[in-house]
Design a protein around this motif. Structure first.
Motif, mmCIF file in Angstrom:
data_model
loop_
_atom_site.group_PDB
_atom_site.id
_atom_site.type_symbol
_atom_site.label_atom_id
_atom_site.label_comp_id
_atom_site.label_asym_id
_atom_site.label_seq_id
_atom_site.Cartn_x
_atom_site.Cartn_y
_atom_site.Cartn_z
ATOM 1 N N MET A 1 -74.363 44.276 38.817
ATOM 2 C CA MET A 1 -73.825 43.023 39.334
ATOM 3 C C MET A 1 -73.749 43.087 40.857
ATOM 4 S SD MET A 1 -70.130 41.222 38.450
ATOM 5 C CE MET A 1 -70.582 40.949 36.728
ATOM 6 N N LYS A 2 -73.982 41.964 41.501
ATOM 7 C CA LYS A 2 -73.814 41.867 42.946
ATOM 8 C C LYS A 2 -72.433 41.281 43.223
ATOM 9 C CE LYS A 2 -78.734 41.446 43.981
ATOM 10 N NZ LYS A 2 -79.798 40.606 44.591
ATOM 11 N N LEU A 3 -71.624 42.055 43.916
ATOM 12 C CA LEU A 3 -70.215 41.718 44.091
ATOM 13 C C LEU A 3 -69.891 41.555 45.565
ATOM 14 C CD1 LEU A 3 -67.290 41.548 42.937
ATOM 15 C CD2 LEU A 3 -67.198 44.042 43.145
ATOM 16 N N SER A 4 -69.157 40.502 45.892
ATOM 17 C CA SER A 4 -68.622 40.313 47.235
ATOM 18 C C SER A 4 -67.143 40.661 47.195
ATOM 19 C CB SER A 4 -68.811 38.862 47.688
ATOM 20 O OG SER A 4 -68.230 38.659 48.959
ATOM 21 N N LEU A 5 -66.742 41.632 48.038
ATOM 22 C CA LEU A 5 -65.368 42.121 48.027
ATOM 23 C C LEU A 5 -64.715 41.901 49.388
ATOM 24 C CD1 LEU A 5 -62.994 43.738 46.792
ATOM 25 C CD2 LEU A 5 -64.188 45.830 47.486
ATOM 26 N N PHE A 6 -63.613 41.175 49.394
ATOM 27 C CA PHE A 6 -62.822 40.975 50.602
ATOM 28 C C PHE A 6 -61.568 41.850 50.524
ATOM 29 C CE2 PHE A 6 -65.314 37.138 50.123
ATOM 30 C CZ PHE A 6 -65.759 36.893 51.412
ATOM 31 N N GLY A 7 -61.191 42.450 51.640
ATOM 32 C CA GLY A 7 -60.008 43.306 51.647
ATOM 33 C C GLY A 7 -60.298 44.724 51.195
ATOM 34 N N ALA A 8 -61.530 45.193 51.405
ATOM 35 C CA ALA A 8 -61.946 46.500 50.890
ATOM 36 C C ALA A 8 -61.271 47.669 51.586
ATOM 37 C CB ALA A 8 -63.465 46.652 50.995
ATOM 38 N N THR A 9 -60.683 47.446 52.757
ATOM 39 C CA THR A 9 -60.016 48.552 53.462
ATOM 40 C C THR A 9 -58.531 48.634 53.143
ATOM 41 O OG1 THR A 9 -59.610 47.175 55.425
ATOM 42 C CG2 THR A 9 -61.665 48.438 55.365
ATOM 43 N N GLY A 10 -58.029 47.700 52.354
ATOM 44 C CA GLY A 10 -56.612 47.702 51.997
ATOM 45 C C GLY A 10 -56.296 48.677 50.884
ATOM 46 N N ARG A 11 -55.018 48.764 50.534
ATOM 47 C CA ARG A 11 -54.588 49.739 49.524
ATOM 48 C C ARG A 11 -55.251 49.493 48.171
ATOM 49 N NH1 ARG A 11 -48.808 50.680 48.307
ATOM 50 N NH2 ARG A 11 -48.590 48.422 48.303
ATOM 51 N N VAL A 12 -55.176 48.260 47.683
ATOM 52 C CA VAL A 12 -55.783 47.945 46.388
ATOM 53 C C VAL A 12 -57.299 47.804 46.522
ATOM 54 C CG1 VAL A 12 -55.841 46.297 44.479
ATOM 55 C CG2 VAL A 12 -53.663 46.841 45.572
ATOM 56 N N GLY A 13 -57.736 47.148 47.581
ATOM 57 C CA GLY A 13 -59.160 46.896 47.767
ATOM 58 C C GLY A 13 -59.994 48.152 47.840
ATOM 59 N N SER A 14 -59.467 49.203 48.466
ATOM 60 C CA SER A 14 -60.231 50.445 48.581
ATOM 61 C C SER A 14 -60.480 51.078 47.211
ATOM 62 C CB SER A 14 -59.519 51.433 49.509
ATOM 63 O OG SER A 14 -58.236 51.770 49.018
ATOM 64 N N HIS A 15 -59.508 50.950 46.310
ATOM 65 C CA HIS A 15 -59.691 51.473 44.951
ATOM 66 C C HIS A 15 -60.672 50.602 44.157
ATOM 67 C CE1 HIS A 15 -56.659 54.722 44.746
ATOM 68 N NE2 HIS A 15 -56.002 53.991 45.645
ATOM 69 N N ILE A 16 -60.608 49.294 44.349
ATOM 70 C CA ILE A 16 -61.564 48.406 43.688
ATOM 71 C C ILE A 16 -62.982 48.746 44.149
ATOM 72 C CG2 ILE A 16 -62.364 46.019 43.482
ATOM 73 C CD1 ILE A 16 -59.413 45.159 43.778
ATOM 74 N N LEU A 17 -63.147 48.966 45.445
ATOM 75 C CA LEU A 17 -64.450 49.327 45.994
ATOM 76 C C LEU A 17 -64.979 50.599 45.339
ATOM 77 C CD1 LEU A 17 -66.717 48.946 48.085
ATOM 78 C CD2 LEU A 17 -65.314 50.266 49.699
#
Length: 207
Positions: A1-17
């Motif tokens: 899947m091609k995913l666009s992720l906003f907030g990738a450097t944050g606490r939750v976002g980094s784990h999602i990444l």
């Protein structure tokens, strides 16, 4: 899947990444300061320097995506409420319908005053409501967007550890839910990519 992720450097976002790259998804992320992501996880990652508050940057980050995840925080700013309209606009232009966001338990329905959200009622212990108000604005925008949205709404969010064991409930915080760790919140948010169970719903998550 091609995913666009906003907030990738944050606490939750980094784990999602990390979860998305581990599973082989192609991830595009928009970052204001590239030095905040100096050691990204291995995988198919495209990093764009830019700002979600710039329409062209938001559009570029979403171009070609199959779905969008936003882990944008409030961080004493209006980035969330001002950026969400640009994300929604870009998604509609690109024909992308699925968006999962990380919200707060404050925008779930109150059990003691069901006509109110938790942050508006006596159920909330938070004296300061600015962050919840920002999330409320984003929720309203998504609710009116016609997109297939899901808002994951964690309660008190210490860094904690991954357990893989937690309770969730559509539109309400699970009874007596007091906290949930960052890694568990990230896992559940990420899992919504492969689920349509909670489309157009807020989901409370807690232990």
């Amino acid at each position: 899947m091609k995913l666009s992720l906003f907030g990738a450097t944050g606490r939750v976002g980094s784990h999602i990444l990390a979860n998305a790259l581990k599973d082989g998804h192609e991830v595009t992320t928009l970052i204001r300061s590239l030095d905040k992501l100096t050691d990204p996880p291995a995988g198919h990652l495209r990093i764009l320097a830019g700002n979600v508050l710039h329409e062209a940057d938001a559009a570029l980050a979403i171009r070609g995506a199959d779905a969008v995840i936003s882990a944008l925080g409030t961080d004493k700013s209006t980035t969330l409420s001002e950026g969400m309209p640009l994300i929604i606009k870009a998604m509609k232009q690109e024909g992308v319908s699925r968006i999962i966001t990380v919200g707060t338990a404050g925008i779930l329905q109150s059990r003691v005053s069901p006509e109110l959200l938790r942050y508006q009622s006596s159920e909330s212990r938070q004296k300061l409501t600015r962050a919840a108000e920002e999330h409320h604005k984003a929720y309203t925008l998504l609710e009116q967007s016609g997109l297939d949205w899901t808002i994951v709404c964690p309660t008190y969010l210490p860094d904690g550890v991954y357990t893989g064991s937690y309770r969730v409930e559509a539109n309400y915080l699970p009874v007596d839910g007091a906290q949930i760790s960052v890694p568990d919140t990230a896992e559940y948010t990420y899992k919504q990519l492969s689920s349509m169970e909670n489309v157009r719903a807020r989901v409370g998550i807690a232990y």
